[in-house]
Design a protein around this motif. Structure first.
Motif, PDB file in Angstrom:
ATOM      1  N   ASN A 128       0.838  -1.199   0.000  1.00  0.00           N
ATOM      2  CA  ASN A 128       0.000   0.000   0.000  1.00  0.00           C
ATOM      3  C   ASN A 128       0.874   1.251   0.000  1.00  0.00           C
ATOM      4  N   PRO A 129       0.345   2.384  -0.446  1.00  0.00           N
ATOM      5  CA  PRO A 129       1.110   3.631  -0.344  1.00  0.00           C
ATOM      6  C   PRO A 129       1.342   3.979   1.122  1.00  0.00           C
ATOM      7  N   ASP A 130       2.490   4.581   1.426  1.00  0.00           N
ATOM      8  CA  ASP A 130       2.769   5.037   2.789  1.00  0.00           C
ATOM      9  C   ASP A 130       2.178   6.442   2.945  1.00  0.00           C
ATOM     10  N   ILE A 131       1.056   6.515   3.629  1.00  0.00           N
ATOM     11  CA  ILE A 131       0.312   7.776   3.728  1.00  0.00           C
ATOM     12  C   ILE A 131       1.114   8.817   4.506  1.00  0.00           C
ATOM     13  N   LEU A 132       1.726   8.369   5.602  1.00  0.00           N
ATOM     14  CA  LEU A 132       2.483   9.307   6.431  1.00  0.00           C
ATOM     15  C   LEU A 132       3.678   9.871   5.664  1.00  0.00           C
ATOM     16  N   ALA A 133       4.352   9.026   4.902  1.00  0.00           N
ATOM     17  CA  ALA A 133       5.491   9.510   4.117  1.00  0.00           C
ATOM     18  C   ALA A 133       5.027  10.542   3.089  1.00  0.00           C
ATOM     19  N   GLU A 134       3.851  10.305   2.530  1.00  0.00           N
ATOM     20  CA  GLU A 134       3.295  11.246   1.555  1.00  0.00           C
ATOM     21  C   GLU A 134       2.963  12.580   2.221  1.00  0.00           C
ATOM     22  N   VAL A 135       2.373  12.508   3.416  1.00  0.00           N
ATOM     23  CA  VAL A 135       2.095  13.727   4.195  1.00  0.00           C
ATOM     24  C   VAL A 135       3.408  14.442   4.516  1.00  0.00           C
ATOM     25  N   GLY A 136       4.433  13.657   4.877  1.00  0.00           N
ATOM     26  CA  GLY A 136       5.736  14.234   5.209  1.00  0.00           C
ATOM     27  C   GLY A 136       6.344  14.992   4.039  1.00  0.00           C
ATOM     28  N   ARG A 137       6.140  14.469   2.829  1.00  0.00           N
ATOM     29  CA  ARG A 137       6.674  15.148   1.635  1.00  0.00           C
ATOM     30  C   ARG A 137       5.952  16.455   1.357  1.00  0.00           C
ATOM     31  N   MET A 138       4.696  16.563   1.825  1.00  0.00           N
ATOM     32  CA  MET A 138       3.894  17.769   1.584  1.00  0.00           C
ATOM     33  C   MET A 138       3.738  18.594   2.861  1.00  0.00           C
ATOM     34  N   LYS A 139       4.672  18.442   3.800  1.00  0.00           N
ATOM     35  CA  LYS A 139       4.499  18.937   5.154  1.00  0.00           C
ATOM     36  C   LYS A 139       4.272  20.438   5.263  1.00  0.00           C
ATOM     37  N   GLY A 140       5.034  21.222   4.523  1.00  0.00           N
ATOM     38  CA  GLY A 140       4.936  22.669   4.659  1.00  0.00           C
ATOM     39  C   GLY A 140       5.209  23.092   6.091  1.00  0.00           C
ATOM     40  N   ASP A 141       4.392  23.976   6.659  1.00  0.00           N
ATOM     41  CA  ASP A 141       4.640  24.380   8.050  1.00  0.00           C
ATOM     42  C   ASP A 141       3.713  23.661   9.032  1.00  0.00           C
ATOM     43  N   ARG A 142       3.204  22.502   8.608  1.00  0.00           N
ATOM     44  CA  ARG A 142       2.382  21.708   9.521  1.00  0.00           C
ATOM     45  C   ARG A 142       3.254  20.994  10.557  1.00  0.00           C
ATOM     46  N   VAL A 143       2.637  20.673  11.676  1.00  0.00           N
ATOM     47  CA  VAL A 143       3.274  19.758  12.621  1.00  0.00           C
ATOM     48  C   VAL A 143       2.722  18.363  12.344  1.00  0.00           C
ATOM     49  N   VAL A 144       3.610  17.415  12.107  1.00  0.00           N
ATOM     50  CA  VAL A 144       3.190  16.053  11.764  1.00  0.00           C
ATOM     51  C   VAL A 144       3.702  15.065  12.819  1.00  0.00           C
ATOM     52  N   VAL A 145       2.773  14.262  13.317  1.00  0.00           N
ATOM     53  CA  VAL A 145       3.088  13.267  14.347  1.00  0.00           C
ATOM     54  C   VAL A 145       2.828  11.870  13.792  1.00  0.00           C
ATOM     55  N   GLY A 146       3.805  10.990  13.931  1.00  0.00           N
ATOM     56  CA  GLY A 146       3.635   9.604  13.510  1.00  0.00           C
ATOM     57  C   GLY A 146       3.700   8.672  14.701  1.00  0.00           C
ATOM     58  N   PHE A 147       3.262   7.454  14.487  1.00  0.00           N
ATOM     59  CA  PHE A 147       3.370   6.410  15.500  1.00  0.00           C
ATOM     60  C   PHE A 147       4.217   5.294  14.914  1.00  0.00           C
TER      61      PHE A 147
END
Ligand code: CTP
Ligand code: CA
Length: 226
Positions: A128-147
């Motif tokens: 499956n696509p790695d959703i978090l990695a995709e979010v990380g590539r489009m992060k901009g000035d967001r705060v991103v938390v993974g588990f």
């Protein structure tokens, strides 16, 4: 109701939370999935709402009721979760990916129920696509938390995921410990930050851990806006 008693330190934030497992259909009656209950993600969604945030919860199949005041987008498969996350991402300032996304899906879904005609059966799976990695590539000035769910070499593995997925905070769980991980009310975790800092948390309820994670998110957001 409890919202009025809580300082709204997350007011103005739009927090996208994912929770629960995903289900990857094999045929009309079967699926591939995992033991995630969704409890950690739902606890984060509720706590974020109580602290004044606007919350969107993208949830895989769980037994949990929709939290009050929160928009819930129900999905089944990892592909559906990915689409829902990408649709909600542009308007979000914080992303918390607590979902246990199935890493693989059956290469083909059988339209008819598979009959037990043979003594053994193999399933062909594709990633499956790695959703978090995709979010990380489009992060901009967001705060991103993974588990990160691990059963050994917790810090090493979680550190690699933090870097590769470009997240700000990785919540590392040893899911083989008693009192942590799947389908229990408590959790034990280590928080890893980009600067190399590690915060070791003791055993606590998922509700308490949700507030602690959001304390760190609020601090990261403040650091960004300065
Ligand atoms: N994740 C995701 N999409 C996937 C797989 C994982 O968004 N297809 C996210 C999870 O929501 C979690 C983080 O990535 O926040 C780490 O998930 P985990 O299963 O621990 O790591 P993986 O990268 O999938 O690696 P592995 O399962 O091989 O340890
Ligand atoms: Ca995985």
């Amino acid at each position: 109701a409890r919202r009025v008693l809580t300082p709204p330190d997350l007011a103005g934030e739009r927090i996208l939370v994912t929770a629960g497992p995903t289900r990857e259909e094999v045929d009309p009656v079967r699926y591939v999935s995992n033991h995630s209950s969704g409890k950690m993600g739902y606890a984060i969604a509720r706590a974020a709402w109580r602290r004044g945030a606007e919350v969107v919860l993208v949830s895989g199949p769980t037994c949990l009721p929709d939290p009050w005041g929160i928009g819930v987008v129900r999905v089944e498969s990892a592909m559906e979760m990915r689409d829902a996350v990408m649709a909600e991402l542009p308007a979000s300032t914080v992303v918390v990916k607590a979902a246990a996304v199935a890493d693989y899906r059956p290469t083909t879904r059988s339209a008819a129920k598979i009959k037990k005609r043979t003594d053994s059966l193999s399933l062909d799976l594709e990633k499956n696509p790695d959703i978090l990695a995709e979010v990380g590539r489009m992060k901009g000035d967001r705060v991103v938390v993974g588990f990160a769910a691990e059963t050994g070499e917790l810090l090493e593995n979680a550190r690699i995921k933090l870097t590769e997925k470009n997240v700000d905070l990785m919540v590392a769980n040893d899911v083989s410990l008693e009192g942590a991980g799947f389908n229990v009310e408590t959790n034990i975790a280590k928080l890893l930050f980009r600067d190399g800092t590690v915060e070791e948390l003791s055993l606590m309820t998922k509700g308490a851990m949700a507030d602690l994670i959001l304390d760190r998110v609020a601090a990261l957001r403040q650091k960004q806006s300065r």
